[in-house]
Design an enzyme around this catalytic site. Structure first.
Site, PDB file in Angstrom:
ATOM      1  N   HIS A 136     -49.907  37.050   9.194  1.00 39.72           N
ATOM      2  CA  HIS A 136     -50.135  36.758  10.619  1.00 39.72           C
ATOM      3  C   HIS A 136     -48.836  36.207  11.183  1.00 39.72           C
ATOM      4  CE1 HIS A 136     -52.608  35.817  14.185  1.00 39.72           C
ATOM      5  NE2 HIS A 136     -51.720  34.845  14.341  1.00 39.72           N
ATOM      6  N   CYS A 137     -48.293  36.901  12.183  1.00 35.05           N
ATOM      7  CA  CYS A 137     -46.999  36.524  12.746  1.00 35.05           C
ATOM      8  C   CYS A 137     -47.202  35.787  14.069  1.00 35.05           C
ATOM      9  CB  CYS A 137     -46.141  37.772  12.959  1.00 35.05           C
ATOM     10  SG  CYS A 137     -44.520  37.400  13.679  1.00 35.05           S
TER      11      CYS A 137
END
Length: 392
Positions: A136-137
């Site tokens: 998850h960025c």
């Protein structure tokens, strides 16, 4: 020894399924806002410096330089916005394999009410099962996965190259504008601001400060994003995601810990770096496959990795330590009332925090002596609470 506790707090708000947020809501987050601001500041500063002072329009070279600057910006924004908007691709809610006998090879997600497809994982931040989840960025406020992995990687490639080009423009501008003004007397340096300007717009202190600030952003972005691109390429050439690399390492540890006579073979490494590269690098960021069925190495099948995940999950539950919550926690990111030790020990994470009430959980074996300490603990990355930690 200390370990991950298994707690049953019942259904909570964070465990209920939420619909995907709109594009506008994804953009209104510190990650995308900061990333877009850096891109626009560096690009605008490089274009203005080039047009006003370094290489004003009037020659073919100046026009090509301007087109190159604008082209880099368009490529960076295109792949960045596609990675943010398109998203990683979600496993359909309630998904099941075509063959019912394959269900025992897969994990069941109680939140999405379906089985986790091969290479998919549940993201606590998005609260959905994501196809081929890498991570998850926060910079795109979304997961990097099956559908946007190509766009995300292209962005990681174009952003450092574009920043390097912009940095060259900024450095040359500052050098050419200050070179005729600098004079050195012994150990002192003076800047003569009375030197006539070639451009109609003077290169003053504010222009120098802006160019220097943009140069710092460009160099910082080049280093940070360039390192991330190198890490991504290392995984892509082996056709692994960051989560799958971690699973593979845990598989080796599990086999070594129990001294098992078995061998774990990672099934998605196609044996050729070029073939692995083609799985991600597609024209204009197009995704490869449907996100459910994947090409595997000869001699492997689709569920080699999922079976290993089930073994690791069973091993984790067998070696777990039970915790006992002893004080109510509000879920605050700064728990002042919990004491200074708990306040400075809060985990640095963007994972959602819950506010569970105190409950009691007993260890399965009560013959051992136990000790306890008060701590602010992170349970499986998404629950922060004050608890007594039982140790063997």
């Amino acid at each position: 020894m200390h370990g991950v506790g298994l707690l049953d707090s019942g259904p909570t708000e964070a465990m209920t399924h939420r619909p995907d947020p709109s594009v506008l809501r994804r953009l209104c987050h510190w990650g995308p806002l900061l990333a877009l601001s850096v891109i626009l500041v560096v690009s605008c500063a490089a274009v203005l410096d080039s047009l006003l002072w370094l290489w004003p329009l009037g020659t073919a070279g100046a026009l090509w330089n301007l087109m190159a600057l604008i082209g880099w910006t368009v490529l960076i924004l295109y792949h960045y916005l596609r990675a943010l908007v398109v998203g990683p691709g979600r496993v359909p809610t309630g998904w099941r394999p075509a063959k019912r006998e394959d269900e025992h090879f897969l994990q069941f997600c109680s939140i999405c009410q379906g089985f986790k497809a091969p290479r998919s994982h549940h993201c606590r931040k998005c609260n959905r099962c994501v196809m081929k989840m890498d991570h998850h960025c926060p910079w795109i406020n979304n997961c990097c996965g099956h559908k946007n992995h190509s766009n995300f990687t292209w962005f990681l490639l174009f952003a450092p190259l574009g920043c390097i080009y912009a940095a060259v423009i900024l450095v040359m501008t500052m050098y050419t504008q200050l070179y005729s003004r600098l004079s050195f007397e012994m150990t002192k340096m003076k800047i003569d601001m009375s030197v006539p300007q070639v451009s109609h717009v003077p290169f003053g202190i504010s222009a120098f400060a802006t160019s220097l600030f943009a140069l710092g952003l460009a160099l910082g972005t080049t280093i940070a994003v360039g390192l991330l691109f190198c890490l991504q390429m290392k995984s892509i050439l082996r056709n692994r995601t960051s989560v799958e690399s971690w699973i593979e390492d845990k598989a080796k540890e599990r086999i070594s810990y129990y001294n098992l006579q078995e061998e774990f073979v990672y099934p998605y490494d196609l044996g050729s770096r070029w073939q692995n590269l083609r799985e991600v690098f597609r024209p204009w960021g197009a995704s490869c496959g449907d996100g459910i069925t994947w090409r595997v190495l000869d001699g492997c099948h689709q569920y080699n990795l999922t079976v290993e995940q089930l073994k690791q999950k069973a091993d984790k539950q067998a070696r777990a330590v039970v915790y006992r919550a002893v004080k109510r926690y509000s879920g605050s990111c700064l728990p002042v009332t919990a004491g200074w030790r708990a306040m400075i020990g809060i985990p640095c994470t963007e994972e959602p925090s819950l506010a569970p009430p105190p409950w009691r959980c007993h260890h399965r074996d009560t013959s051992h002596k136990v000790s306890w300490r008060l701590a602010l603990f992170s349970f499986q990355g998404d629950v922060h609470f004050l608890c007594k930690i039982f140790t063997l």
